[in-house]
Scaffold this active site. Sequence first.
Site, PDB file in Angstrom:
ATOM      1  N   ASP A 242      -9.541 147.221  47.840  1.00 26.72           N
ATOM      2  CA  ASP A 242      -8.481 148.169  47.479  1.00 26.72           C
ATOM      3  C   ASP A 242      -7.900 147.933  46.088  1.00 26.72           C
ATOM      4  OD1 ASP A 242      -6.825 145.982  47.666  1.00 26.72           O
ATOM      5  OD2 ASP A 242      -5.666 146.710  49.361  1.00 26.72           O
TER       6      ASP A 242
ATOM      7  N   TYR B 122      -8.265 140.934  38.515  1.00 28.10           N
ATOM      8  CA  TYR B 122      -8.863 139.665  38.957  1.00 28.10           C
ATOM      9  C   TYR B 122      -9.613 138.930  37.847  1.00 28.10           C
ATOM     10  CZ  TYR B 122      -7.497 140.070  43.812  1.00 28.10           C
ATOM     11  OH  TYR B 122      -6.750 140.115  44.955  1.00 28.10           O
TER      12      TYR B 122
HETATM   13  P1  NAD Z   1      -3.655 138.284  58.422  1.00 28.97           P
HETATM   14  O1  NAD Z   1      -3.846 136.817  58.590  1.00 28.97           O
HETATM   15  O2  NAD Z   1      -2.309 138.869  58.589  1.00 28.97           O
HETATM   16  O3  NAD Z   1      -4.618 139.040  59.454  1.00 28.97           O
HETATM   17  C1  NAD Z   1      -5.905 138.644  59.731  1.00 28.97           C
HETATM   18  C2  NAD Z   1      -6.133 138.594  61.235  1.00 28.97           C
HETATM   19  O4  NAD Z   1      -7.507 138.241  61.441  1.00 28.97           O
HETATM   20  C3  NAD Z   1      -5.287 137.548  61.976  1.00 28.97           C
HETATM   21  O5  NAD Z   1      -4.529 138.161  62.982  1.00 28.97           O
HETATM   22  C4  NAD Z   1      -6.337 136.595  62.545  1.00 28.97           C
HETATM   23  O6  NAD Z   1      -5.992 136.070  63.803  1.00 28.97           O
HETATM   24  C5  NAD Z   1      -7.554 137.490  62.634  1.00 28.97           C
HETATM   25  N1  NAD Z   1      -8.832 136.797  62.743  1.00 28.97           N
HETATM   26  C6  NAD Z   1      -9.194 135.610  62.226  1.00 28.97           C
HETATM   27  N2  NAD Z   1     -10.460 135.333  62.568  1.00 28.97           N
HETATM   28  C7  NAD Z   1     -10.926 136.377  63.309  1.00 28.97           C
HETATM   29  C8  NAD Z   1     -12.160 136.677  63.943  1.00 28.97           C
HETATM   30  N3  NAD Z   1     -13.185 135.839  63.874  1.00 28.97           N
HETATM   31  N4  NAD Z   1     -12.272 137.836  64.634  1.00 28.97           N
HETATM   32  C9  NAD Z   1     -11.225 138.688  64.715  1.00 28.97           C
HETATM   33  N5  NAD Z   1     -10.034 138.459  64.131  1.00 28.97           N
HETATM   34  C10 NAD Z   1      -9.882 137.323  63.430  1.00 28.97           C
HETATM   35  O7  NAD Z   1      -4.259 138.643  56.993  1.00 28.97           O
HETATM   36  P2  NAD Z   1      -3.967 139.865  56.010  1.00 28.97           P
HETATM   37  O8  NAD Z   1      -3.308 139.356  54.793  1.00 28.97           O
HETATM   38  O9  NAD Z   1      -3.335 140.959  56.744  1.00 28.97           O
HETATM   39  O10 NAD Z   1      -5.437 140.269  55.572  1.00 28.97           O
HETATM   40  C11 NAD Z   1      -6.438 140.655  56.485  1.00 28.97           C
HETATM   41  C12 NAD Z   1      -7.786 140.631  55.803  1.00 28.97           C
HETATM   42  O11 NAD Z   1      -7.923 141.701  54.913  1.00 28.97           O
HETATM   43  C13 NAD Z   1      -8.056 139.374  54.980  1.00 28.97           C
HETATM   44  O12 NAD Z   1      -9.428 139.046  55.080  1.00 28.97           O
HETATM   45  C14 NAD Z   1      -7.749 139.815  53.582  1.00 28.97           C
HETATM   46  O13 NAD Z   1      -8.372 139.002  52.623  1.00 28.97           O
HETATM   47  C15 NAD Z   1      -8.337 141.198  53.643  1.00 28.97           C
HETATM   48  N6  NAD Z   1      -7.900 142.141  52.613  1.00 28.97           N
HETATM   49  C16 NAD Z   1      -8.877 142.638  51.830  1.00 28.97           C
HETATM   50  C17 NAD Z   1      -8.585 143.558  50.879  1.00 28.97           C
HETATM   51  C18 NAD Z   1      -9.712 144.029  50.011  1.00 28.97           C
HETATM   52  O14 NAD Z   1      -9.473 144.545  48.946  1.00 28.97           O
HETATM   53  N7  NAD Z   1     -10.975 143.863  50.410  1.00 28.97           N
HETATM   54  C19 NAD Z   1      -7.277 143.982  50.713  1.00 28.97           C
HETATM   55  C20 NAD Z   1      -6.277 143.454  51.515  1.00 28.97           C
HETATM   56  C21 NAD Z   1      -6.609 142.527  52.494  1.00 28.97           C
HETATM   57  C1  G6P Z   2      -5.771 142.971  46.560  1.00 27.99           C
HETATM   58  C2  G6P Z   2      -7.203 142.636  46.710  1.00 27.99           C
HETATM   59  C3  G6P Z   2      -7.460 142.099  48.071  1.00 27.99           C
HETATM   60  C4  G6P Z   2      -6.557 140.931  48.386  1.00 27.99           C
HETATM   61  C5  G6P Z   2      -5.127 141.324  48.184  1.00 27.99           C
HETATM   62  C6  G6P Z   2      -4.220 140.130  48.305  1.00 27.99           C
HETATM   63  O1  G6P Z   2      -5.441 144.063  47.362  1.00 27.99           O
HETATM   64  O2  G6P Z   2      -8.046 143.728  46.479  1.00 27.99           O
HETATM   65  O3  G6P Z   2      -8.808 141.750  48.165  1.00 27.99           O
HETATM   66  O4  G6P Z   2      -6.740 140.540  49.727  1.00 27.99           O
HETATM   67  O5  G6P Z   2      -4.941 141.871  46.923  1.00 27.99           O
HETATM   68  O6  G6P Z   2      -2.905 140.547  48.352  1.00 27.99           O
HETATM   69  P1  G6P Z   2      -1.756 139.567  48.818  1.00 27.99           P
HETATM   70  O7  G6P Z   2      -0.555 140.430  48.811  1.00 27.99           O
HETATM   71  O8  G6P Z   2      -2.150 139.094  50.204  1.00 27.99           O
HETATM   72  O9  G6P Z   2      -1.728 138.459  47.841  1.00 27.99           O
HETATM   73 MN    MN Z   3     -10.120 143.217  47.125  1.00 31.12          MN
END
Ligand code: NAD
Ligand code: G6P
Ligand code: MN
Length: 452
Positions: free
Chosen positions: A169, A275
């Site tokens: 995102d 990044y």
């Molecule tokens: P969070 O810790 O609040 O939520 C993650 C959840 O995943 C937790 O509830 C945890 O228990 C669960 N989990 C862990 N291992 C698991 C498994 N094997 N199977 C199912 N569930 C499992 O984290 P968050 O900050 O809300 O972020 C969630 C994810 O989204 C992270 O991987 C974060 O890096 C990712 N993210 C990616 C982007 C992107 O741009 N690609 C953007 C925002 C967040």
């Molecule tokens: C951006 C990135 C994600 C990352 C997030 C972290 O959205 O694209 O990949 O997980 O930032 O944000 P945070 O608020 O958890 O530092």
């Molecule tokens: Mn990302």
Amino acid sequence: MIITIVGGGSTFTPGIVKSIALRREELEVEEIRLFDVDKERQDKVGALVKWILDEDLKCGIKLTVTYDAKEAYTDADFIFSQMRVGKYAMRELDEKIPLKHGCVGQETCGCGGMAYAMRTIYPMMQAIDDAEKYAKPTHWILNYSNPASIVSEACRKLRPNARIINICDMPIAIIDVVAAALEIDKKDIVYDYYGLNHFGWFTSIEHKGEDVMPKLKDYIMKHEILLPEAYLKNFKGLIGAGENENRHAKGSWYYVWKGVYEIMQNFPETLPNTYLNYYLQQKEFVEHSDVTHTRANEVMETREKMLFQGIDKYLSTGEIDESVFYAGSHGDWIADLAIALKNDTKARFLIITENRGAIPNMPFDAMVEVPAYIGKNGPEVIAQNEIPLFQQGLMMQQLNCEKLLVEGCIEGSYEKVLKAFTLNKTVPSMKVAKEVLDDLIEANREYWPELK
Ligand code: NAD
Ligand code: G6P
Ligand code: MN
């Protein structure tokens, strides 16, 4: 349609559910399932999600909250994956351990990102296998789970036929900020971009056919940062709390928006992804970091705390304050991608995909982030021009680092993983690489495959 959210206890789940529910007609969604490995976290988020579906939007979408993979995946059409393996406790170590050794401490970049990847690769393969076994044969997994770049390379190598699209995102968050800074509607913006995930450049940004890159450069040079004026006013000092609607314009995120200006002072031809600061300003990043208080702490003290306190209050009083959860572009992006796949819209998205010649001077099998038109059969990638030597050199170094890491993880090879750490641009020497790696092995004993 049945949509399953893996990592249902995530801080982003309420926002994603809201984005899905607001698009219920286009998605024809009947059921949303939440699946997580942490029951307590999942049950709490589930209670809020139930309120969103039944009380707030009254939309008639059925909710299932489960800890059983078979129940979660059976007949699912879409799987939205957002697992954080090791949760914020491990993110904190990913950030703090490298910093102790004078290296960038970041959740998806450098040593921290590699540590996070080594925890995530196999749980993601499990999710792919469960989807293959139980979900509809036409299912799609849309994956946000980080570090998306290395996760996508592992998918390519270990599960080449998986029906998965890895996404991020950040580029759309940058476009949100650009639109707010230039006071234009983001819906009318079309952009070109290439790179690896969390490692790329915007080459053009057009608004209703007008090239707005010159205006944007002027804005950035004048304000010495890429942030809209309205947000800037709310930054109290350098890393103040910052109350505004954009979750990327808060706390220590300040530095990377500032860094966009600093990078463009020297290299003005393209707009860098935020990044890139971790790789191009690694020394400065370490200097302004606080090894006792990193982004993980900021998130735990704000986004996570607000959400769970808000849910606890709801459970005890029945009152909801919607500002306790974040909703916006992050959920809209993944829900819109599902619409494009389901309804064959051929809308344009940025995705992480195997290069296959799209960037002519990058390897065929590199996982790159490029624009694609999305329809029912998946992405049709838009071919790029040859990229300049500077960008290509940086990308090759990062790509080979990520490939070595994935190979090292699969083979259980300490030497390959050490090579990956040594090759990473955030690491100053082989000796430091080894010191950081050895500490990370210790911290990740519960999660990583054994390295010999
Ligand atoms: P969070 O810790 O609040 O939520 C993650 C959840 O995943 C937790 O509830 C945890 O228990 C669960 N989990 C862990 N291992 C698991 C498994 N094997 N199977 C199912 N569930 C499992 O984290 P968050 O900050 O809300 O972020 C969630 C994810 O989204 C992270 O991987 C974060 O890096 C990712 N993210 C990616 C982007 C992107 O741009 N690609 C953007 C925002 C967040
Ligand atoms: C951006 C990135 C994600 C990352 C997030 C972290 O959205 O694209 O990949 O997980 O930032 O944000 P945070 O608020 O958890 O530092
Ligand atoms: Mn990302």
